[in-house]
Design a protein around this motif. Structure first.
Motif, PDB file in Angstrom:
ATOM      1  N   ASN A  16      37.022  37.312  34.396  1.00 26.14           N
ATOM      2  CA  ASN A  16      37.601  36.567  35.520  1.00 26.14           C
ATOM      3  C   ASN A  16      39.020  37.042  35.812  1.00 26.14           C
ATOM      4  O   ASN A  16      39.438  37.113  36.977  1.00 26.14           O
ATOM      5  CB  ASN A  16      37.599  35.068  35.202  1.00 26.14           C
ATOM      6  N   LEU A  19      38.706  40.361  37.557  1.00 25.36           N
ATOM      7  CA  LEU A  19      38.194  40.187  38.914  1.00 25.36           C
ATOM      8  C   LEU A  19      39.338  39.849  39.880  1.00 25.36           C
ATOM      9  O   LEU A  19      39.445  40.435  40.963  1.00 25.36           O
ATOM     10  CB  LEU A  19      37.142  39.078  38.935  1.00 25.36           C
ATOM     11  N   SER A  20      40.192  38.921  39.455  1.00 22.98           N
ATOM     12  CA  SER A  20      41.327  38.560  40.308  1.00 22.98           C
ATOM     13  C   SER A  20      42.364  39.686  40.357  1.00 22.98           C
ATOM     14  O   SER A  20      42.942  39.969  41.410  1.00 22.98           O
ATOM     15  CB  SER A  20      41.971  37.273  39.795  1.00 22.98           C
ATOM     16  N   SER A  22      41.795  42.907  40.001  1.00 23.42           N
ATOM     17  CA  SER A  22      41.288  44.039  40.785  1.00 23.42           C
ATOM     18  C   SER A  22      41.558  43.849  42.275  1.00 23.42           C
ATOM     19  O   SER A  22      41.905  44.790  42.980  1.00 23.42           O
ATOM     20  CB  SER A  22      39.784  44.211  40.535  1.00 23.42           C
TER      21      SER A  22
END
Length: 466
Positions: A16, A19-20, A22
């Motif tokens: 998570n 993901l943020s 990236s």
């Protein structure tokens, strides 16, 4: 397939985070690339525009309206060799025929475009090399007398391409590195969770003393650990109470059975008189009645143990419930020659379960009568105090020692049993009262002075009559 995508908690945190991250890194890289590309593009355009203005200054017209080029000045600007960022220049007449060009073009020519491309930057190629050019018409007396073309190599854009490749290669590498770092710190962050798992796996019904160590930082995991420890405390206390209740109940149930068995064994050892038989049989009947009463109370406790019993919500006339219960105990009142004083200044109504309230009142009245001395006074008072009805029942009996007040609501607990052996009971009445008060959200308290008096106080919410 499910196992492949089932990440551990640590990996999910890291995933998570990546993901943020990236998305954020992609925005930053795109911004950097766009800014650099725009800056280089503007720089090239400004240089071409500057060269265009310089060479326009080298152009004049004669008396025949023919434009002349100051060749000496023009060639002096170091167009003779290929530089880091060479500039290519061409002059055309009004028929779009080449007149002159910069020496660095040698045998090559920059293409003269259509008139709609005049004064516009256009990307073309020169011998396969990308260039940017601009062309402008040379005007004399509102007529086109020729064209000037200026071009420049786009070698500066190689920097943009290199930057693009660097960003594309570094993007996944940065994400992989960040994932490993995030996974490492996530592992350290959830270490208390591993402690909770390891500790909880050691806790069994036979080992309820173990508690989870509280983390140093008072964060969410600290609160979680503390709440689990509190839950374990409640579970341990509940199990201990259950064990104690089972032990006490077993003892209390065995006692009358043992007494009856002993009495029967004595009776059959030898013949007895009619009076002796009747005496012992009546004694056994009283023990059976006591046993039945105890079983009824145990069943009542078990019925409300989980507090999920459906509770009725009805308007109750409290005065009538008290008077009805006093009528039930009239024989005991007469036997002990007690004087019961009721002080009801008005009619009192509450909103609750009539059956359960009757049990509470019955047990309190029974308790007051049981522990009152002969020829004493029992007082029952109902008053209205704000939004509550206060029920008080007092007796001038043996009283309760201060050390015993906190224990009287425990199951099978009887205060000062050894000195009051003539007072029969099971020690369950007040436990039932307390359980039902908690269930109905009533407040109960006790005030007592040893060998003087005892007062039980109940607070009922006032009913809203329509």
């Amino acid at each position: 397939m499910t196992n492949f995508f089932s990440f551990s908690f640590k990996n999910r945190i890291a995933f998570n985070y990546i993901l943020s991250s990236s998305i954020l890194i992609a925005i930053v890289f795109l911004s950097i690339f766009s800014i650099v590309k725009y800056s280089v593009n503007q720089h090239v355009n400004e240089e071409i525009q500057e060269e265009l203005y310089k060479h326009l200054d080298d152009v004049t017209t004669d008396e025949n309206d023919t434009y002349l080029i100051h060749v000496d000045q023009w060639r002096a600007r170091e167009h003779n060799s290929i530089s880091v960022n060479p500039v290519f220049v061409e002059f055309y007449d009004n028929n779009k025929q080449l007149i002159d060009k910069s020496p660095n073009l040698k045998n090559s020519n920059v293409e003269l475009l259509d008139n709609d491309k005049n004064n516009k930057f256009t990307d073309t190629k020169l011998n396969g090399i990308p260039i940017r050019q601009i062309q402008t018409a040379i005007i004399n007396k509102n007529e086109i007398v020729g064209y000037l073309v200026v071009a420049m190599s786009l070698e500066d854009f190689e920097i943009v391409k290199i930057l693009k490749n660097i960003l594309l290669i570094s993007y996944p590498l940065i994400l992989i590195l960040l994932f490993l770092i995030a996974r490492f710190f996530a592992g350290k962050s959830i270490k208390p969770v591993r402690t909770i798992i390891d500790t909880s796996s050691k806790i069994t019904k036979d080992n309820l003393k173990t508690r989870i160590p509280l983390p140093i930082n008072k964060d969410e995991l600290f609160i979680l650990s503390k709440n689990i420890n509190n839950l374990l405390d409640r579970v341990e206390n509940a199990i201990e109470r259950e064990k104690q209740f089972t032990s006490d109940a077993s003892h209390e149930l065995r006692t009358p059975l043992a007494v009856m068995k002993g009495t029967m064994e004595v009776l059959i050892r030898k013949p007895r008189t009619q009076i002796q038989y009747e005496e012992k049989i009546n004694f056994c009947i009283s023990e059976v009645d006591r046993l039945n009463h105890m079983v009824d109370q145990l069943l009542l406790l078990a019925r409300f143990e989980n507090q999920k019993q459906n509770i009725k919500n009805e308007t109750i006339y409290l005065n009538a419930i008290i008077l009805d219960n006093l009528t039930r105990f009239s024989q005991k009142i007469e036997y002990k020659k007690l004087k019961v004083i009721t002080n009801f200044s008005e009619d009192f109504y509450i909103q609750s379960d009539s059956y359960l309230v009757s049990i509470i009142v019955s047990n309190l009245i029974s308790n007051a009568l049981k522990y009152s001395n002969d020829n004493e006074v029992v007082t029952i008072i109902l008053t209205n105090e704000g939004n509550q009805i206060i029920f008080k029942i007092s007796n001038n009996g043996i009283g309760i020692a201060p050390s015993d007040i906190a224990k009287i609501f425990n199951s099978f607990y009887r205060s000062d049993v050894t000195n009051q052996s003539e007072v029969k009971g099971t020690g369950l009445g007040l436990s039932i009262v307390k359980r039902l008060c908690d269930l109905l959200k009533f407040e109960i308290s006790v005030e007592s002075k040893l060998h003087q008096s005892t007062t039980f106080i109940l607070s009922f919410p006032l009913a809203k009559l329509k």
